[in-house]
Design a protein around this motif. Structure first.
Motif, mmCIF file in Angstrom:
data_model
loop_
_atom_site.group_PDB
_atom_site.id
_atom_site.type_symbol
_atom_site.label_atom_id
_atom_site.label_comp_id
_atom_site.label_asym_id
_atom_site.label_seq_id
_atom_site.Cartn_x
_atom_site.Cartn_y
_atom_site.Cartn_z
ATOM 1 N N SER A 89 0.823 -1.213 0.000
ATOM 2 C CA SER A 89 0.000 0.000 0.000
ATOM 3 C C SER A 89 0.860 1.267 0.000
ATOM 4 C CB SER A 89 -0.880 0.006 1.242
ATOM 5 O OG SER A 89 -0.047 0.190 2.370
ATOM 6 N N GLY A 90 2.163 1.151 0.299
ATOM 7 C CA GLY A 90 3.031 2.331 0.350
ATOM 8 C C GLY A 90 3.050 3.005 1.712
ATOM 9 N N LYS A 91 2.253 2.480 2.672
ATOM 10 C CA LYS A 91 2.129 3.134 3.989
ATOM 11 C C LYS A 91 3.462 3.229 4.734
ATOM 12 C CE LYS A 91 -1.086 1.979 7.240
ATOM 13 N NZ LYS A 91 -2.121 1.016 7.652
ATOM 14 N N LYS A 92 4.193 2.081 4.732
ATOM 15 C CA LYS A 92 5.466 2.018 5.461
ATOM 16 C C LYS A 92 6.505 2.961 4.890
ATOM 17 C CE LYS A 92 5.833 -2.377 4.966
ATOM 18 N NZ LYS A 92 5.834 -3.803 5.019
ATOM 19 N N THR A 93 6.384 3.180 3.572
ATOM 20 C CA THR A 93 7.419 3.917 2.856
ATOM 21 C C THR A 93 7.334 5.417 3.081
ATOM 22 O OG1 THR A 93 6.895 2.263 1.206
ATOM 23 C CG2 THR A 93 8.472 3.917 0.569
ATOM 24 N N ARG A 94 6.132 5.871 3.483
ATOM 25 C CA ARG A 94 5.883 7.311 3.567
ATOM 26 C C ARG A 94 6.960 8.043 4.378
ATOM 27 N NH1 ARG A 94 2.206 11.551 3.594
ATOM 28 N NH2 ARG A 94 0.858 10.493 2.118
ATOM 29 N N CYS A 95 7.281 7.531 5.601
ATOM 30 C CA CYS A 95 8.174 8.311 6.464
ATOM 31 C C CYS A 95 9.591 8.388 5.891
ATOM 32 C CB CYS A 95 8.182 7.809 7.898
ATOM 33 S SG CYS A 95 8.266 6.075 8.034
ATOM 34 N N ILE A 96 10.039 7.332 5.248
ATOM 35 C CA ILE A 96 11.397 7.378 4.685
ATOM 36 C C ILE A 96 11.441 8.344 3.493
ATOM 37 C CG2 ILE A 96 11.120 5.192 3.395
ATOM 38 C CD1 ILE A 96 14.313 5.821 4.962
ATOM 39 N N SER A 107 12.636 10.944 -7.055
ATOM 40 C CA SER A 107 11.855 10.110 -7.970
ATOM 41 C C SER A 107 11.741 8.738 -7.319
ATOM 42 C CB SER A 107 12.571 9.933 -9.308
ATOM 43 O OG SER A 107 12.665 11.169 -9.942
ATOM 44 N N TYR A 108 10.495 8.263 -7.204
ATOM 45 C CA TYR A 108 10.237 6.990 -6.507
ATOM 46 C C TYR A 108 9.591 6.011 -7.480
ATOM 47 C CZ TYR A 108 7.609 3.828 -3.390
ATOM 48 O OH TYR A 108 7.061 2.725 -2.779
ATOM 49 N N TYR A 109 10.199 4.829 -7.605
ATOM 50 C CA TYR A 109 9.730 3.808 -8.556
ATOM 51 C C TYR A 109 9.284 2.548 -7.805
ATOM 52 C CZ TYR A 109 12.429 6.628 -11.902
ATOM 53 O OH TYR A 109 12.928 7.649 -12.659
ATOM 54 N N PRO A 110 8.010 2.460 -7.408
ATOM 55 C CA PRO A 110 7.547 1.212 -6.787
ATOM 56 C C PRO A 110 7.417 0.123 -7.858
ATOM 57 C CG PRO A 110 5.721 2.762 -7.008
ATOM 58 C CD PRO A 110 6.942 3.471 -7.517
ATOM 59 N N ILE A 111 7.863 -1.096 -7.531
ATOM 60 C CA ILE A 111 7.767 -2.222 -8.484
ATOM 61 C C ILE A 111 6.808 -3.264 -7.908
ATOM 62 C CG2 ILE A 111 9.047 -4.042 -9.694
ATOM 63 C CD1 ILE A 111 11.590 -2.316 -9.306
ATOM 64 N N ALA A 117 -2.237 -2.819 -6.601
ATOM 65 C CA ALA A 117 -1.341 -2.408 -5.507
ATOM 66 C C ALA A 117 -0.604 -1.129 -5.889
ATOM 67 C CB ALA A 117 -0.355 -3.518 -5.183
ATOM 68 N N LEU A 118 -0.191 -1.029 -7.160
ATOM 69 C CA LEU A 118 0.523 0.183 -7.594
ATOM 70 C C LEU A 118 -0.380 1.410 -7.475
ATOM 71 C CD1 LEU A 118 2.557 -0.751 -10.796
ATOM 72 C CD2 LEU A 118 3.453 -0.049 -8.568
ATOM 73 N N ALA A 119 -1.648 1.236 -7.857
ATOM 74 C CA ALA A 119 -2.580 2.364 -7.807
ATOM 75 C C ALA A 119 -2.794 2.800 -6.366
ATOM 76 C CB ALA A 119 -3.906 1.968 -8.452
ATOM 77 N N SER A 120 -2.901 1.841 -5.430
ATOM 78 C CA SER A 120 -3.157 2.263 -4.047
ATOM 79 C C SER A 120 -1.899 2.876 -3.438
ATOM 80 C CB SER A 120 -3.742 1.132 -3.199
ATOM 81 O OG SER A 120 -2.741 0.299 -2.717
ATOM 82 N N CYS A 121 -0.733 2.413 -3.870
ATOM 83 C CA CYS A 121 0.530 3.018 -3.409
ATOM 84 C C CYS A 121 0.610 4.475 -3.900
ATOM 85 C CB CYS A 121 1.680 2.170 -3.941
ATOM 86 S SG CYS A 121 3.281 2.909 -3.843
ATOM 87 N N GLU A 122 0.249 4.698 -5.164
ATOM 88 C CA GLU A 122 0.300 6.059 -5.713
ATOM 89 C C GLU A 122 -0.666 6.971 -4.965
ATOM 90 O OE1 GLU A 122 0.244 6.292 -10.030
ATOM 91 O OE2 GLU A 122 1.592 4.578 -10.121
ATOM 92 N N ARG A 123 -1.850 6.450 -4.632
ATOM 93 C CA ARG A 123 -2.839 7.255 -3.879
ATOM 94 C C ARG A 123 -2.284 7.610 -2.508
ATOM 95 N NH1 ARG A 123 -6.654 3.858 -5.904
ATOM 96 N NH2 ARG A 123 -6.642 2.567 -4.040
ATOM 97 N N GLU A 124 -1.683 6.618 -1.834
ATOM 98 C CA GLU A 124 -1.188 6.805 -0.469
ATOM 99 C C GLU A 124 -0.080 7.865 -0.402
ATOM 100 O OE1 GLU A 124 -1.929 5.341 2.576
ATOM 101 O OE2 GLU A 124 -0.178 6.230 3.596
#
Ligand code: AVI
Length: 324
Positions: A89-96, A107-111, A117-124
Motif C-alpha cells: 500500500s506504500g504506507k510504510k514507505t511514507r516516512c522514509i 523520484s520513486y519507482y515502486p515495483i 497495488a501500484l494504484a493504491s501506493c500512488e494514492r497513499e
C-alpha cells in the motif's frame, strides 16, 4: 490493449496450473509456491494479519522506519532515486520518503506485479511534496533493471525491500536473489532490507496460527483459489492449517493438512491428486534471521551491512546494505 491484457491473464493462469501440477504431483512432500497466496482475497487477508495483536512484524517494521527515518536518510548519498520491491500500500514507505524529500526532490519507482497495488501506493503517497512517482508493473528483477536504465548519470539508487519478504525465499534463494539485485547496482548504491529476527516459539507460533483464524483463512484460500481458477474440487473443510517451527532452517512453515485420505481433481492442471490422512501441502516458509546472519548475508551477496536498527517490542531489524 484488451487483447494484450487477456493474453497476460491466460498465460498467468497457465503458469499457475503448471506450478500447481509440479508442486502436487511430485514424490515426497507436496508443496505450492507461496507467491500464489496473494490473490485479491489473500492480499486482503494478509492486510488483516498485519493488524493482529499476535503478529507484530509489520508494526515493528513501521516503528523502526518512523523512529529512524532521518538517521537512515543521513547515511544515504545524494542525488538519490528510490525504488521499492513490492511496495504494497506504500504506507510504510511514507516516512522514509518524507525524510529524503526534506533535502531533495525524489523520484520513486515502486515495483509490483499488481496494478491494483501500484494504484493504491500512488494514492497513499501522492500528497508528499517534491516526489514524483512512477509505478513499474513488473517482476522485481526485471522492474529493477528498468529503473537502473532510467537513472541519470551520477544518481545513486536506494532499493527498499521491507516487511521481511526476504524470509519467504527458500533456503539459499535469499542470497541468490540479493546477488541478482547487486548485479544491477553500482558500488555505493544501497539496499534497505527489513528482516524478521529469531524469537521465542511462544511468540512465533501464535503469530502464524492466530486464535481467530485469519492466518488459517489466508492459507486455506490457496486451495479455494485453485478451485476458483483451475476448476478443482478441494473440500476446504477436509484440510486444516498448520504452523510449525523447523529448527534446522529456523523457519516457521505453513502447511495444509489433509484430515482424511481423499482424492482431488484439478481439471485445468490435468491432475488427480491423492492425499493420505495427515499428509500436508507445504505452502510457505518464513525464515527468522539472527543479527549476525544478516551481516554474513550482506557480505555473501556483494554488500556490506552499514547499519542495523532493531525494535525492542518485536525482534525485527532494518538493515542498510551498501553495494561494494
Ligand atoms: C509477507 N511475509 C513477510 C509474511 C511472513 O510473516 O512471512 C507472510 C505471512 N504468512 C503468514 N503470516 C504472514
Amino acid at each position: 490493449m484488451l487483447v494484450e491484457h487477456l493474453e497476460t491473464i491466460n498465460s498467468s493462469v497457465a503458469q499457475f496450473a503448471a506450478d500447481v501440477h509440479a508442486g502436487l504431483d511430485r514424490p515426497g512432500q507436496k508443496e505450492l509456491p507461496s507467491k500464489y497466496l496473494y490473490d485479491s482475497i489473500g492480499s486482503t487477508l494478509f492486510e488483516a494479519i498485519s493488524l493482529l495483536p499476535e503478529y507484530g512484524l509489520t508494526r515493528a517494521d513501521e516503528r523502526i522506519l518512523r523512529r529512524h527515518a532521518s538517521d537512515i536518510a543521513e547515511l544515504l548519498p545524494s542525488p538519490l532515486i528510490v525504488s521499492e520491491l513490492g511496495s504494497g500500500s506504500g504506507k510504510k514507505t511514507r516516512c522514509i520518503l518524507e525524510a529524503l524529500c526534506k533535502r531533495e526532490a525524489i523520484s520513486y519507482y515502486p515495483i509490483e506485479i499488481s496494478a491494483t497495488a501500484l494504484a493504491s501506493c500512488e494514492r497513499e503517497l501522492a500528497g508528499i511534496d517534491c516526489i514524483s512517482i512512477v509505478g513499474i508493473e513488473r517482476e522485481y528483477v526485471d522492474g529493477l533493471r528498468e529503473v537502473a536504465n532510467r537513472r541519470a548519470p551520477g544518481a545513486h539508487l536506494l532499493i527498499l525491500f521491507l516487511g521481511s519478504t526476504i524470509g519467504n525465499f527458500d533456503a539459499g534463494a535469499d542470497q541468490r536473489f540479493l546477488q541478482r539485485i547487486r548485479d544491477i547496482l553500482l558500488p555505493g548504491d544501497s539496499l534497505l532490507l527489513g528482516a524478521d529476527l529469531l524469537k521465542p516459539l511462544s511468540q512465533l507460533i501464535p503469530a502464524y496460527d492466530d486464535p481467530i483464524g485469519i492466518t488459517a483463512a489466508f492459507n486455506l484460500n490457496l486451495l479455494a483459489r485453485i478451485n476458483r481458477e483451475l476448476d478443482a474440487d478441494f473440500n476446504l473443510r477436509q484440510f486444516e492449517h498448520v504452523a510449525r517451527f523447523n529448527e534446522d532452517t529456523n523457519s516457521v512453515e505453513m502447511h495444509l493438512r489433509s484430515k482424511e485420505s481423499q482424492t482431488v481433481t484439478i481439471p485445468r492442471a490435468e491432475l488427480m491428486v491423492r492425499f493420505s490422512h495427515g499428509e500436508t501441502i507445504w505452502t510457505e516458509s518464513s525464515h527468522k534471521y539472527s543479527e549476525s546472519e544478516i551481516s554474513i548475508l550482506a557480505g555473501a551477496s556483494g554488500f556490506r551491512c552499514e547499519a542495523q536498527w532493531t525494535d525492542v517490542e518485536w525482534c525485527f531489524a532494518e538493515n542498510l546494505f551498501i553495494a561494494v
